[in-house]
Each structure stands twice: as structure tokens, then as C-alpha cells.
Design an enzyme around this catalytic site. Structure first.
Site, PDB file in Angstrom:
ATOM      1  N   THR A   1       3.817   5.996 -14.142  1.00  0.00           N
ATOM      2  CA  THR A   1       3.230   6.080 -15.489  1.00  0.00           C
ATOM      3  C   THR A   1       4.368   6.236 -16.514  1.00  0.00           C
ATOM      4  O   THR A   1       5.506   6.590 -16.160  1.00  0.00           O
ATOM      5  CB  THR A   1       2.286   7.300 -15.616  1.00  0.00           C
TER       6      THR A   1
ATOM      7  N   GLY B   1       0.816  -1.216   0.000  1.00  0.00           N
ATOM      8  CA  GLY B   1       0.000   0.000   0.000  1.00  0.00           C
ATOM      9  C   GLY B   1       0.843   1.254   0.000  1.00  0.00           C
ATOM     10  O   GLY B   1       1.349   1.674   1.057  1.00  0.00           O
TER      11      GLY B   1
ATOM     12  N   GLU C   1       3.116   1.433 -11.310  1.00  0.00           N
ATOM     13  CA  GLU C   1       4.577   1.363 -11.132  1.00  0.00           C
ATOM     14  C   GLU C   1       5.273   2.532 -11.816  1.00  0.00           C
ATOM     15  O   GLU C   1       6.356   2.383 -12.383  1.00  0.00           O
ATOM     16  CB  GLU C   1       5.130   0.039 -11.669  1.00  0.00           C
TER      17      GLU C   1
ATOM     18  N   PRO D   1      -5.719   7.969  -2.585  1.00  0.00           N
ATOM     19  CA  PRO D   1      -6.658   8.585  -3.532  1.00  0.00           C
ATOM     20  C   PRO D   1      -6.108   9.878  -4.151  1.00  0.00           C
ATOM     21  O   PRO D   1      -6.299  10.126  -5.332  1.00  0.00           O
ATOM     22  CB  PRO D   1      -7.898   8.862  -2.662  1.00  0.00           C
TER      23      PRO D   1
END
Ligand code: TGC
Ligand code: FAD
Length: 407
Positions: free
Chosen positions: A370, A134, A368, A138
Site C-alpha cells: 500500500t 499467490g 504491491e 486473508p
């Protein structure tokens, strides 16, 4: 059952060790025999093929580069080839193994206490425990350094608060590696399933990576013991080190997805007849697409292989890995599009693997780091100038339609 033939235009096979070839061939057979018969159904149903976990563990696919705890201790090229073959089957399956190996076993192995390693590495390696990682929140994806999740020391434990989003295997996981801000910077924590204050729920509506579980993790005054801190973590850098492992595997995985699309398109073009009884492969425009795919796959193989060799020599830097991830996932994305064109209407149905790869690769292009974030990582390496966060400028007022052409 058809055997995947592989793609080796430049005769790279002799450059691989026997061990690497054996690992690749074992995973290739596993994908042919156990993944291909069920993967379209998993994709349709939107479910992770967890029934494959015991066989993947038996094959030594979890933590394959670790040389302790009865794990295989393979080199990085062999590990990369495993990822290539898994992603040739499905990006979701490769993701499952990437997360388990690179994002959960690696940080526990590299930054964990002896007790944490003894407890989790064997269980994760045997597939008896599943892990998740994690980092993303958001409001903080490309910029994880802005994270709002906190961990506050409280007596003999830590209290976690915050939300993580887009977490692969979140609801399946027995243990979550969670990154949180503390008074001493970002640190990693192990949060076990069932801990009061910790909840996970799946994110739905995905059109990509449907054979993979993606979840949101919530921490509300979640108390964990002090022993669950990964003691050797001391900043965001440690989380980024985990990403290097996973991005490296993805660089090979992208080639696997591209190979699957290329082989499907080539075979289809040789069979499909239009205009006067000739297969569509006889047209120069179709050949050009196949040539593009084969050329880029071959260049991508060389890139991945060299980065793997550098990694084995301890010389791979994060910008080498960024170039390989960026390039090879782009090759997969473009190959999937070209293959879909060659298959015509059949390119949009799941009788063929192409549309599934085309949809999957959109996630891989984004997670991972962009494609564009890797461009900026390389740009910073070349120029020394980080362009992630340019100085604030006041935007000029946009011209209203009535003003256009007035002056
Ligand atoms: P920045 O100030 O540049 O760096 C902080 C410290 O870390 C060092 N560093 C790295 N170290 C090791 N490996 C790397 N790749 C590193 N990149 C940077 C850096 O030298 C510095 O060290 P120090 O000693 O000076 O403290 O950090 P920043 O906050 O400006 O961020 C830089 C940026 C944008 C490159 C980074 O945050 C980034 O890579 N963003 C992309 C986020 C990302 O990739 N998230 C992935 C989440 S996990 C996931 O997607 C799993 S998908 C499932 C699957 O894998 O299949
Ligand atoms: P944003 O960061 O909001 O970016 C949106 C767009 O803006 C992108 O095009 C990006 O390139 C562009 N952009 C952003 N900043 C800049 C800039 N400075 N300059 C130029 N362009 C910029 N995360 C985990 O922690 N664990 C997981 O297991 C995990 N699994 C995932 C599984 C799936 C299926 C997906 C889709 C994502 C997963 N992620 C996971 C999250 C993933 O890492 C993030 O989605 C990714 O880092 C991008 O963040 P974002 O989606 O918030 O996009």
C-alpha cells in the site's frame, strides 16, 4: 479511431533508445486499436479481455526483459514504457502482463530449475500458459511474513495447506507460483491447475480493476511433486524480489493512467462551454488543475526513467522502487480525481475513461504494497528504524462522552 498523443513536456523522447521508443509506439498502437474499442465493455461486464493474449504474446509483452527462449530481452526502460502504455489503456491489462512477466516468469527464471524454465518460460512467453502469484492471505496482506500456508515434505513430494486471497488471474492460471512456510522458511512452489487438493474461485463485487480476474486459491492436503519446488528460493526475500519487478512496472503504469486522465480532461476542457460561450479551459481554476497534472506527470516520468536506468545498471534498490511506486500511483490517483472534476457529470460515466481509471487506481494504490507501507519502507531507509510493528502499548481508556470537559 483517435491516436493517443502521449505527454512529453520536457522532451524526454530523445533520452530513450530507439528500441524503447519502438516498443512504446507498438504498444500505444495496440492499445488504441485493440484495447480502447473493448475496454469499457470489459469493465462493465467484469471480464478479463483474454482474447488479447495472443496479440500481446506476438508483440513480445510477456517476459519482455528475458533474453533467452526467443523472448525480446528488452532493457528496463523499454519494459517500463510498455507498462505505461498498457495502463494508459487499463490497469487490469497492465496487471495481467505484470503478473505474467514479473511475478510468474521472473521467479521461474530467477529461482527455477532448468527443467522448470524449459517447461514454463516458452509457454508463458507465447501466452499459451497463464500464471498467477499467490502471496497474500486473508489475514496477511501487508505482512506476508505472517502467512499460514504451509508446505510439508512428504516422501518424494510436498503437501500444501492454506488459502491465498486477492490473486490476480487465479482462476485463469495454468500454473500458480505459491509461497508457503516450510521447516526451512518461506519457499516458492509451482502448483498446476487441476492438481487434486487445489481449487480456485473468483472474488466478486469488485468496483475496481473490473477488467481483471481476482481469485481465492485454496490448498487442502494438496500434494505436488518435489520437482515443483522453486529450488533457489530460501526465504520471504525471494518473494519480495519478485515484488520489486512488479512495483517497478507499476511506477510506469501509474504515469500511463495519469496521462490518460490528463489528456481526457484537457481535451474536454477545451471543448466544454459554460458561462458566455467560452470553453471551461479559459478559467484559472481549471487551468490550475491541468498544470498540477502535467507537472506531476512530468516529475513522475523523470523518477520512473531514472529508476529504470539504475535498474539497467544493477543499481536500483528496493527503496528506490518504493519511492517510484508510491509517488507515481499517488499522481495517478490525484490526477484521476482532478480529471473527474473537470469533466463534471460526464466524469462519472464510462463514455470517458476517467471514472474507470479513478476506480482502478484504488486497487493499484493498495496492491504491491500500500501507499503507506511504501512510506514506511522509505522511512526505514531514511532512519534505520522499522516502524511496521511498534512495541505493544496498552491503549488508554477512551473518555466517555459524559466525562468530556469535566476536568
Ligand atoms: P523484512 O524482515 O523487512 O525482510 C525480509 C528479508 O527481505 C529483505 N527485503 C527485501 N528484499 C528484496 N526486495 C525487497 N523489496 C525487500 N524488502 C525486504 C530484507 O532485507 C530481509 O532480508 P534478510 O536477508 O535480512 O532476510 O520483512 P518483513 O516481514 O518485516 O516485511 C517487510 C515489508 C512490510 C516491507 C514487506 O513484507 C512488504 O513489502 N509488504 C507489502 C506486501 C506486498 O507488497 N504484497 C504484494 C502481493 S503481490 C500483489 O499485490 C500483486 S498485484 C498484481 C499486480 O502486480 O499487478
Ligand atoms: P492490510 O494489510 O490489512 O492493510 C489495511 C490498511 O492498514 C492499509 O491502509 C495499510 O496501509 C494499513 N496498514 C497495514 N499495516 C500497517 C502498518 N504497519 N503501519 C501503517 N499502516 C498499516 N496479492 C497477491 O499475492 N497476488 C496477487 O496477484 C494480488 N492481486 C491483487 C489484485 C487486487 C485487485 C487487489 C486489490 C489486491 C491484490 N493482491 C494480490 C493483494 C494485495 O497485495 C494486498 O491487498 C495488499 O498487500 C494489502 O493487503 P490487505 O488488503 O490485506 O490490507
Amino acid at each position: 479511431m483517435s491516436r493517443f498523443p502521449g505527454v512529453d513536456f520536457l522532451d524526454l523522447d530523445p533520452l530513450l533508445s530507439d528500441e524503447a521508443r519502438l516498443a512504446r509506439d507498438a504498444v500505444r498502437a495496440f492499445v488504441d486499436e485493440m484495447v480502447m474499442p473493448i475496454i469499457e465493455e470489459c469493465h462493465r461486464e467484469g471480464r478479463t479481455p483474454v482474447e488479447l493474449v495472443p496479440e500481446m504474446a506476438r508483440l513480445g509483452l510477456f517476459g519482455a526483459t528475458i533474453a533467452e527462449y526467443d523472448l525480446p530481452g528488452l532493457d528496463n526502460v523499454a519494459y517500463g514504457l510498455i507498462m505505461q502504455e498498457l495502463e494508459r489503456g487499463d490497469s487490469g491489462l497492465r496487471s495481467f502482463v505484470s503478473v505474467q512477466s514479473s511475478l510468474v516468469m521472473y521467479p521461474i527464471y530467477a529461482f527455477g530449475s532448468q527443467q522448470q524454465k524449459d517447461r514454463w518460460i516458452p509457454a508463458l512467453g507465447r501466452g499459451e500458459a497463464i500464471g498467477c502469484f499467490g502471496l497474500t492471505e486473508p489475514d496477511f496482506g501487508s505482512n506476508p511474513g505472517g502467512m499460514r500456508t504451509t508446505a510439508r515434505r512428504d516422501g518424494d513430494g510436498w503437501i500444501l495447506n492454506g488459502t491465498k486471497q486477492w490473486i490476480t488471474n487465479g482462476t485463469l492460471a495454468d500454473v500458480a507460483v505459491v509461497w508457503a512456510k516450510t521447516d526451512d522458511g518461506v519457499r516458492g512452489f509451482l502448483v498446476e491447475k487441476g492438481t487434486p487438493g487445489f481449487s480456485a474461485r473468483d472474488q466478486h463485487g469488485k468496483f475496481s480493476l473490473r477488467a481483471s480476474t481476482t481469485s481465492e486459491l485454496a490448498f487442502q492436503d494438496c500434494r505436488i511433486p518435489a520437482a515443483n519446488l522453486l529450488p533457489e528460493t530460501s526465504g520471504l526475500k525471494n518473494a519480495l524480489m519478485c515484488l520489486n519487478q512488479a512495483r517497478y512496472g507499476i511506477a510506469w503504469g501509474g504515469i500511463g493512467a495519469a496521462m490518460a486522465c490528463y489528456v481526457a480532461a484537457r481535451d474536454y476542457a477545451m471543448e466544454r462551454v459554460q458561462f458566455g460561450g467560452q470553453p471551461i479551459a479559459c478559467h484559472q481554476l481549471v487551468q490550475e488543475k491541468l498544470v498540477w497534472m502535467l507537472s506531476e506527470i512530468t516529475k513522475g516520468q523523470l523518477l520512473a526513467l531514472r529508476v529504470g536506468q539504475l535498474k539497467d545498471q544493477g543499481k536500483a534498490r528496493h527503496y528506490h522502487i518504493s519511492m517510484a511506486k508510491r509517488n507515481n500511483v499517488w499522481v495517478a490517483r490525484e490526477s484521476a480525481k482532478l480529471a473527474r472534476e473537470i469533466l463534471g457529470a460526464n466524469g462519472i460515466v464510462d463514455d470517458y475513461p476517467v471514472i474507470r481509471h479513478m476506480l482502478n487506481v484504488e486497487s493499484v494504490y493498495t496492491y504491491e504494497g500500500t501507499h503507506d507501507i511504501h512510506t514506511l519502507i522509505l522511512g526505514e531507509h531514511i532512519t534505520g528504524i522499522p516502524a511496521f510493528n511498534p512495541p505493544e502499548r496498552t491503549p488508554k481508556r477512551a473518555a466517555r462522552p459524559a466525562e468530556v470537559g469535566r476536568e
